[in-house]
Design an enzyme around this catalytic site. Structure first.
Site, PDB file in Angstrom:
ATOM      1  CG  HIS A 160       4.315  -7.007 -21.389  1.00 42.64           C
ATOM      2  ND1 HIS A 160       5.675  -6.954 -21.593  1.00 42.64           N
ATOM      3  CD2 HIS A 160       4.123  -6.716 -20.084  1.00 42.64           C
ATOM      4  CE1 HIS A 160       6.287  -6.653 -20.463  1.00 42.64           C
ATOM      5  NE2 HIS A 160       5.357  -6.495 -19.525  1.00 42.64           N
ATOM      6  CG  HIS A 162      12.523  -3.070 -10.529  1.00 37.46           C
ATOM      7  ND1 HIS A 162      13.168  -2.134 -11.319  1.00 37.46           N
ATOM      8  CD2 HIS A 162      11.713  -3.760 -11.370  1.00 37.46           C
ATOM      9  CE1 HIS A 162      12.754  -2.257 -12.568  1.00 37.46           C
ATOM     10  NE2 HIS A 162      11.873  -3.246 -12.628  1.00 37.46           N
ATOM     11  CG  ASP A 163      14.306  -5.920 -13.162  1.00 39.50           C
ATOM     12  OD1 ASP A 163      13.273  -6.506 -12.770  1.00 39.50           O
ATOM     13  OD2 ASP A 163      14.294  -5.059 -14.056  1.00 39.50           O
ATOM     14  CG  ASP A 167       9.407  -3.255 -18.842  1.00 40.96           C
ATOM     15  OD1 ASP A 167      10.295  -3.494 -18.001  1.00 40.96           O
ATOM     16  OD2 ASP A 167       8.591  -4.108 -19.249  1.00 40.96           O
ATOM     17  CG  ASP A 205      11.502 -10.248  -8.654  1.00 42.42           C
ATOM     18  OD1 ASP A 205      10.738  -9.993  -7.718  1.00 42.42           O
ATOM     19  OD2 ASP A 205      11.125 -10.402  -9.835  1.00 42.42           O
ATOM     20  NE  ARG A 211      10.872  -6.401  -7.866  1.00 41.53           N
ATOM     21  CZ  ARG A 211      10.235  -6.875  -8.933  1.00 41.53           C
ATOM     22  NH1 ARG A 211       8.946  -7.210  -8.840  1.00 41.53           N
ATOM     23  NH2 ARG A 211      10.861  -7.025 -10.089  1.00 41.53           N
ATOM     24  CD  GLU A 224      14.395  -3.744 -18.383  1.00 42.59           C
ATOM     25  OE1 GLU A 224      14.654  -4.597 -17.522  1.00 42.59           O
ATOM     26  OE2 GLU A 224      13.293  -3.688 -18.965  1.00 42.59           O
ATOM     27  NE  ARG A 263      13.271   0.724 -16.748  1.00 40.03           N
ATOM     28  CZ  ARG A 263      12.770  -0.499 -16.694  1.00 40.03           C
ATOM     29  NH1 ARG A 263      11.492  -0.716 -16.958  1.00 40.03           N
ATOM     30  NH2 ARG A 263      13.522  -1.516 -16.365  1.00 40.03           N
ATOM     31  N   GLY A 298       0.776  -1.234   0.000  1.00 37.92           N
ATOM     32  CA  GLY A 298       0.000   0.000   0.000  1.00 37.92           C
ATOM     33  C   GLY A 298       0.803   1.277   0.000  1.00 37.92           C
TER      34      GLY A 298
END
Length: 426
Positions: free
Chosen positions: A124, A299-300, A205, A344, A348, A235, A203, A49
């Protein structure tokens, strides 16, 4: 209009990447629903949240680091905690806030001199995306049947092997048919909509998976027509020269730099100093168009503090290289306080705001602030030439602009001590 012009501000930028669900949950916005406790470990599904009001509340903290640009992971309506499953590209995710919250965040950031770029997921969408949902409901009769790559009917989106193309065979991520003019126009309109809202760039993806130069050339023309100073960064994990001809991207996320640093400083079987310098030179080729976004965390990938062989001295050197080399350095939220995080989704975790007073006393926090200040202070670090020197017991990274020369000298046999490198200004 010359679309090959680079945004001048990016060379002076220091980015701070935020994963919105995990950064800060402000009580100023109350999303409908239940969320896990802030100190829970992340999974692929749980939701914490975090919201836009939380980011707004922490802008003064971010500014205090010396940061002047934000890269936000996706903020559009989605049914995943990472929001790379887009449901609606024109709405803020209701867990994050409202359009008014976004406008206020953007205005306050700009007032503080902080630019914001958004994450564009144009390869996607999601099963909840209206046009794909139409395929599930109407089958071959859907007016959007050509928006995706469907191999047979009816759509198998929830059981069995998907009978349509999707990102890495994940059925939740149907791949757009970007050869369709209607799809192209839709995606270009998304880019234009948020540019007109006032963002400072995109950015992109997995843009290499839209393997079509004309798509990204048109995207660039549309974006630059609205704001010639927009920053478009892709990316790209592999060799990026194809994308850096002045007609597509302004830069790429420099994973080549990250791989070189990890292979030298953190791998159990490190590469040689000579190989490290060769890889660095490959990551920063002379006369290549663009301003790369240089990064050590995202985050990857596994966080710095959780890498093999990580200690204060190796992290210090890695950060020194990040801020010493050409391009725009990017900090992943929490790396300033040495947050831990494995692969991952462990990378995160939520930002531990309640423990911040204690965490700020860690040596990396003050050190990183000093590096950011040094970069802002020394124009040679932002615009100067680059040279590497190798001698018997050390190597030196040299940045020079006019009469000013800054040297980062590294001693490979002392990487686990405070004597592993020093900075010198001439």
């Amino acid at each position: 209009m010359n679309c090959s012009t680079l945004p001048a501000w990016v060379k002076d930028a220091v980015f701070y990447q935020i994963f919105p669900d995990r950064f800060c949950r402000s009580p100023k916005y109350k999303a409908i629903g239940k969320f896990v406790s802030w100190d829970t470990l992340p999974t692929r599904e749980n939701m914490f949240g975090g919201n836009l009001c939380g980011i707004e509340d922490k802008l003064t903290y971010i500014k205090g680091l010396g940061v002047n640009a934000l890269y936000l992971c996706p903020i559009f309506k989605s049914n995943s905690n990472h929001r790379y499953h887009t449901v609606d590209y024109f709405e803020i995710d209701p867990v994050l806030g409202t359009m008014e919250d976004f406008d206020r965040l953007l205005a306050k950031a700009h007032k503080l001199g902080i630019r914001i770029i958004l994450d564009g997921v144009f390869n996607h969408s999601s099963r909840g995306f209206f046009q794909f949902n139409s395929l599930m409901e109407l089958g071959e009769e859907s007016p959007y049947r050509d928006w995706f790559h469907v191999h047979s009917w009816p759509i198998r989106a929830y059981s069995g092997k998907p009978n349509y193309e999707c990102w890495w065979n994940y059925p939740a991520l149907p791949k757009f048919n970007t050869d369709n003019p209607d799809v192209r126009e839709f995606l270009f309109s998304v880019g234009e909509f948020w540019m007109r809202r006032g963002i400072d760039g995109w950015r992109l993806d997995v843009p290499n998976e839209i393997d079509d130069d004309s798509f990204w050339q048109e995207f660039r023309r549309r974006i630059k027509k609205i704001n010639k100073n927009a920053y478009i960064v892709g990316e790209i994990w592999d060799e990026p020269s194809r994308w850096l001809q002045g007609d597509q991207f302004d830069g790429v996320m420099n994973y080549g730099f990250r791989r070189a640093v990890l292979a030298y400083l953190f791998d159990e079987k490190p590469i040689s100093t000579e190989e490290f310098l060769r890889r660095l030179q490959a990551a920063f080729p002379e006369k290549q168009f663009g301003v790369p976004m240089n990064l050590l965390g995202s985050h990857d990938v596994t966080r710095l503090a959780s890498l093999p062989r990580a200690n204060e001295f190796r992290i210090r050197l890695a950060l020194a290289l990040l801020f010493f080399l050409p391009g725009a350095p990017s900090i992943y939220y929490g790396d300033e306080i040495s947050m831990a995080g494995g692969k991952d989704p462990d990378n995160r975790r939520t930002f531990p705001w309640n423990n911040l007073p204690t965490l700020k006393k860690q040596p990396i926090f003050a050190y990183l602030k000093d590096l950011i200040a040094l970069r802002h202070q020394e124009k040679a670090l932002r615009q100067g030439s680059l040279r590497f020197e190798l001698v018997d017991d050390s190597f030196t990274v040299v940045r020079r602009l006019g009469k000013t020369e800054l040297r980062l000298q590294v001693f490979p046999d002392k990487l686990d001590s405070g004597d592993c490198f020093f900075l010198l200004k001439k």
